[in-house]
Design a protein around this motif. Structure first.
Motif, PDB file in Angstrom:
ATOM      1  N   VAL A  87     -55.486  -9.961 -41.931  1.00  0.00           N
ATOM      2  CA  VAL A  87     -56.579 -10.568 -41.156  1.00  0.00           C
ATOM      3  C   VAL A  87     -56.452 -10.140 -39.693  1.00  0.00           C
ATOM      4  O   VAL A  87     -57.441  -9.738 -39.066  1.00  0.00           O
ATOM      5  CB  VAL A  87     -56.583 -12.105 -41.280  1.00  0.00           C
ATOM      6  N   ILE A  88     -55.247 -10.189 -39.164  1.00  0.00           N
ATOM      7  CA  ILE A  88     -55.016  -9.801 -37.779  1.00  0.00           C
ATOM      8  C   ILE A  88     -55.403  -8.338 -37.544  1.00  0.00           C
ATOM      9  O   ILE A  88     -56.086  -8.008 -36.579  1.00  0.00           O
ATOM     10  CB  ILE A  88     -53.556 -10.071 -37.382  1.00  0.00           C
ATOM     11  N   ARG A  89     -55.000  -7.450 -38.470  1.00  0.00           N
ATOM     12  CA  ARG A  89     -55.347  -6.035 -38.335  1.00  0.00           C
ATOM     13  C   ARG A  89     -56.860  -5.821 -38.415  1.00  0.00           C
ATOM     14  O   ARG A  89     -57.422  -4.994 -37.686  1.00  0.00           O
ATOM     15  CB  ARG A  89     -54.627  -5.191 -39.379  1.00  0.00           C
ATOM     16  N   LEU A  90     -57.538  -6.571 -39.283  1.00  0.00           N
ATOM     17  CA  LEU A  90     -58.998  -6.458 -39.378  1.00  0.00           C
ATOM     18  C   LEU A  90     -59.665  -6.883 -38.069  1.00  0.00           C
ATOM     19  O   LEU A  90     -60.589  -6.223 -37.593  1.00  0.00           O
ATOM     20  CB  LEU A  90     -59.532  -7.294 -40.533  1.00  0.00           C
ATOM     21  N   VAL A  91     -59.207  -7.982 -37.504  1.00  0.00           N
ATOM     22  CA  VAL A  91     -59.785  -8.461 -36.236  1.00  0.00           C
ATOM     23  C   VAL A  91     -59.518  -7.459 -35.121  1.00  0.00           C
ATOM     24  O   VAL A  91     -60.416  -7.112 -34.353  1.00  0.00           O
ATOM     25  CB  VAL A  91     -59.233  -9.863 -35.877  1.00  0.00           C
ATOM     26  N   GLU A  92     -58.291  -6.959 -35.050  1.00  0.00           N
ATOM     27  CA  GLU A  92     -57.962  -5.977 -34.012  1.00  0.00           C
ATOM     28  C   GLU A  92     -58.811  -4.721 -34.164  1.00  0.00           C
ATOM     29  O   GLU A  92     -59.281  -4.164 -33.169  1.00  0.00           O
ATOM     30  CB  GLU A  92     -56.477  -5.644 -34.061  1.00  0.00           C
TER      31      GLU A  92
ATOM     32  N   SER B  30     -58.647   1.921 -44.936  1.00  0.00           N
ATOM     33  CA  SER B  30     -58.170   1.296 -43.703  1.00  0.00           C
ATOM     34  C   SER B  30     -59.128   0.215 -43.204  1.00  0.00           C
ATOM     35  O   SER B  30     -60.263   0.095 -43.678  1.00  0.00           O
ATOM     36  CB  SER B  30     -58.007   2.362 -42.620  1.00  0.00           C
ATOM     37  N   GLU B  31     -58.661  -0.514 -42.223  1.00  0.00           N
ATOM     38  CA  GLU B  31     -59.488  -1.513 -41.574  1.00  0.00           C
ATOM     39  C   GLU B  31     -60.708  -0.835 -40.935  1.00  0.00           C
ATOM     40  O   GLU B  31     -61.812  -1.361 -40.986  1.00  0.00           O
ATOM     41  CB  GLU B  31     -58.679  -2.278 -40.523  1.00  0.00           C
ATOM     42  N   LYS B  32     -60.507   0.341 -40.371  1.00  0.00           N
ATOM     43  CA  LYS B  32     -61.611   1.089 -39.778  1.00  0.00           C
ATOM     44  C   LYS B  32     -62.643   1.444 -40.852  1.00  0.00           C
ATOM     45  O   LYS B  32     -63.848   1.362 -40.605  1.00  0.00           O
ATOM     46  CB  LYS B  32     -61.089   2.354 -39.098  1.00  0.00           C
TER      47      LYS B  32
END
Length: 90
Positions: free
Chosen positions: A81-86, A11-13
């Motif tokens: 990219v958006i999910r990573l930034v969020e 995950s991004e986390k």
């Protein structure tokens, strides 16, 4: 198919946890370590999306470098990219 049932998703986390543990190496970049560090970072980002690219600012701002993640113009990669930034903001 069966192999995918047991595959742990990254995950991004997970990415930000990894990055936080290794961030000092990236903010204090030494030219002799570029290749090794960038290969490791690319490997981690590729787990999110293999089309993602990154760069670091050359100048330090308050002792830190700016870290930029990009879809490199690939529209299909924008949501990642958006999910990573969020995830970084949470």
């Amino acid at each position: 198919m069966i192999k995918n049932l047991f595959k742990k998703s990254y995950s991004e986390k997970d990415f930000w946890n990894w990055f936080e543990k290794n961030s000092e190496d990236y903010f204090q970049l030494k030219e002799s370590r570029y290749e090794s560090l960038f290969n490791k970072l690319h490997s981690q980002l590729s787990k999110i999306n293999p089309d993602l690219v990154f760069e670091f600012s050359a100048e330090l701002d308050s002792g830190k470098r700016e870290f930029i993640i990009s879809a490199d113009g690939i529209v299909a990669a924008f949501p990642d990219v958006i999910r990573l930034v969020e995830a970084a903001l949470n």
